[in-house]
Design a protein around this motif. Structure first.
Motif, mmCIF file in Angstrom:
data_model
loop_
_atom_site.group_PDB
_atom_site.id
_atom_site.type_symbol
_atom_site.label_atom_id
_atom_site.label_comp_id
_atom_site.label_asym_id
_atom_site.label_seq_id
_atom_site.Cartn_x
_atom_site.Cartn_y
_atom_site.Cartn_z
ATOM 1 N N LEU A 24 0.833 -1.207 0.000
ATOM 2 C CA LEU A 24 0.000 0.000 0.000
ATOM 3 C C LEU A 24 0.869 1.258 0.000
ATOM 4 C CD1 LEU A 24 -2.723 1.432 0.190
ATOM 5 C CD2 LEU A 24 -2.671 1.085 2.676
ATOM 6 N N SER A 25 1.932 1.256 0.785
ATOM 7 C CA SER A 25 2.818 2.417 0.862
ATOM 8 C C SER A 25 3.505 2.687 -0.469
ATOM 9 C CB SER A 25 3.861 2.193 1.960
ATOM 10 O OG SER A 25 4.745 3.283 2.052
ATOM 11 N N ASN A 26 4.010 1.635 -1.105
ATOM 12 C CA ASN A 26 4.682 1.806 -2.394
ATOM 13 C C ASN A 26 3.708 2.262 -3.479
ATOM 14 O OD1 ASN A 26 7.146 1.041 -1.324
ATOM 15 N ND2 ASN A 26 6.922 -1.110 -1.892
ATOM 16 N N THR A 27 2.520 1.677 -3.492
ATOM 17 C CA THR A 27 1.501 2.072 -4.467
ATOM 18 C C THR A 27 1.096 3.525 -4.253
ATOM 19 O OG1 THR A 27 0.648 -0.181 -4.600
ATOM 20 C CG2 THR A 27 -0.823 1.577 -5.334
ATOM 21 N N LEU A 28 0.899 3.895 -3.004
ATOM 22 C CA LEU A 28 0.539 5.280 -2.682
ATOM 23 C C LEU A 28 1.623 6.241 -3.155
ATOM 24 C CD1 LEU A 28 -1.453 7.140 -1.088
ATOM 25 C CD2 LEU A 28 0.043 6.817 0.883
ATOM 26 N N GLY A 29 2.888 5.856 -2.976
ATOM 27 C CA GLY A 29 3.982 6.712 -3.408
ATOM 28 C C GLY A 29 3.983 6.959 -4.907
ATOM 29 N N ARG A 30 3.619 5.929 -5.680
ATOM 30 C CA ARG A 30 3.581 6.095 -7.147
ATOM 31 C C ARG A 30 2.361 6.888 -7.592
ATOM 32 N NH1 ARG A 30 5.406 0.635 -6.613
ATOM 33 N NH2 ARG A 30 3.260 -0.124 -6.767
#
Length: 375
Positions: free
Chosen positions: A266-272
């Motif tokens: 979720l954190s990585n997706t949110l960052g993108r």
């Protein structure tokens, strides 16, 4: 007074307390470290009147006790550029001159009278409370909550961490009115109920030195000041005056919509995806269905948009909720659990973000207010 110390060890101690010095000090002496030599123990102090920090170290040899204020910038710059070696300090307390002898040179400067340095506040014994807390526990509590403190000139009570002591637990709370963190430890308690609000600056200073400490920290506080006694450091700070808002009143208890999801994904997706959000709002949307969450963002002004799908376990009604991406990212970065559960009631009410993995003595809760989604 004369003494010999390790250059690298002295630098380590001075850098730790130097953060207490303010760049906007009105008193010239507060740009200095106060050195106090007694026998073979050297104590060093830095202060901005609101926060005072002291550290101690052993010297290799000494000649004469004494106190003198050393200019911090000169001393730190010398030490940063010196390789590890013994340094000999010779200070004349009458003329205030200081000579530092290294292996290949000598440095000379003038200090300031120790009498000009502000005295450290003393605890009011009749109003004081005292508790011992493991250094690792105190560090965890500060790490979990410091990021959520506010910068609000109108409500200074929000600019610190609330410490609540009770016979059942020790609770750390912080909030900036957009996000709220409540971290509770069931393995730390005391015989009485008490609380205080620790300002952000001393909390940051403790966060910096606690990783180097082991054992217990003795916390003593009265109505105005708190004293943190560590094995190698002592921090004294003025507390935030006022009453902390009733944070329990804003925590929703009826949240039928629950999603379990991998925090890192979720954190990585949110960052993108958040790269494509509006610069003014940072809005990202989460569209939740039975086994999938779609995270999306768009910036109409620049005609850009993005979305990604993530697998999840979702129980509840299909819904779409919006969050400010930077706030959600902060929360995800400060939860250590691999999997989290997000509990919601509806898109207009606060969401709770809870860790799945935690120890039996931890109770960790993070709350995030949603943003309105323009339909």
């Amino acid at each position: 007074m004369k003494f010999v110390v390790s250059s690298s060890e002295l630098l380590t101690h001075l850098q730790a307390i130097s953060r207490a010095i303010s760049s906007k000090s009105q008193l010239p002496v507060l740009d200095c470290f106060l050195f106090d030599l007694k026998g073979y123990e050297l104590s060093m102090t830095a202060s901005d009147l609101e926060v005072t920090m002291t550290t101690r170290m052993a010297t290799e040899s000494t000649e004469g006790d004494g106190r003198l204020a050393f200019p911090s910038k000169i001393l730190l710059e010398i030490l940063k550029k010196l390789p590890e070696q013994p340094l000999r300090f010779e200070a004349n307390l009458d003329t205030l001159t200081v000579d530092i002898f290294s292996e290949r040179g000598k440095y000379n400067f003038v200090g300031q009278p120790a009498e000009d340095y502000p005295s450290i506040p003393e605890v009011e014994e009749d109003k004081a409370s005292k508790i011992r807390v493991p250094a690792s526990l105190l560090l965890t509590g500060i790490n979990k909550t410091l990021f959520a403190t506010a910068d609000d000139e109108l409500r200074p009570v929000m600019n610190g961490i609330l410490f609540e002591f009770s016979p059942e637990n020790l609770t750390f709370v912080s909030s900036d009115s957009h996000k709220l963190v409540r971290y509770r430890r069931l393995d730390a308690n005391c015989a009485f109920e008490a609380s205080f609000i620790l300002p952000k600056k001393p909390a940051s200073l403790l966060k910096n030195v606690l990783p180097r400490e082991t054992g217990d920290v003795e916390i003593e506080f009265d109505n105005k000041n708190a004293f943190f006694n560590l094995p190698n450091y002592m921090l004294v700070c003025r507390l935030v005056e006022g009453n902390y808002p009733s944070y329990n009143a804003v925590i929703p208890h009826d949240n039928p919509n629950k999603v379990v999801i991998d925090r890192i994904d979720l954190s990585n997706t949110l960052g993108r995806v958040s790269i494509f959000s509006s610069q003014s709002s940072n809005l990202v949307k989460l569209h939740l269905t039975s086994n999938e969450v779609v995270i999306s963002a768009q910036d109409i002004d620049f005609s850009i948009s993005a979305f990604e799908k993530l697998n999840c376990q979702y129980e509840g009604q299909e819904m779409e909720i919006g969050f400010k991406s930077v706030f959600l990212a902060d929360i995800l970065d400060n939860i250590s659990s691999d999997d989290i559960v997000i509990e919601m009631s509806d898109p207009s009410r606060a969401a709770l973000i809870l860790p799945i993995e935690k120890s039996e003595n931890e109770d960790e809760l993070m709350l995030l207010m949603p943003m309105m989604i323009n339909v």
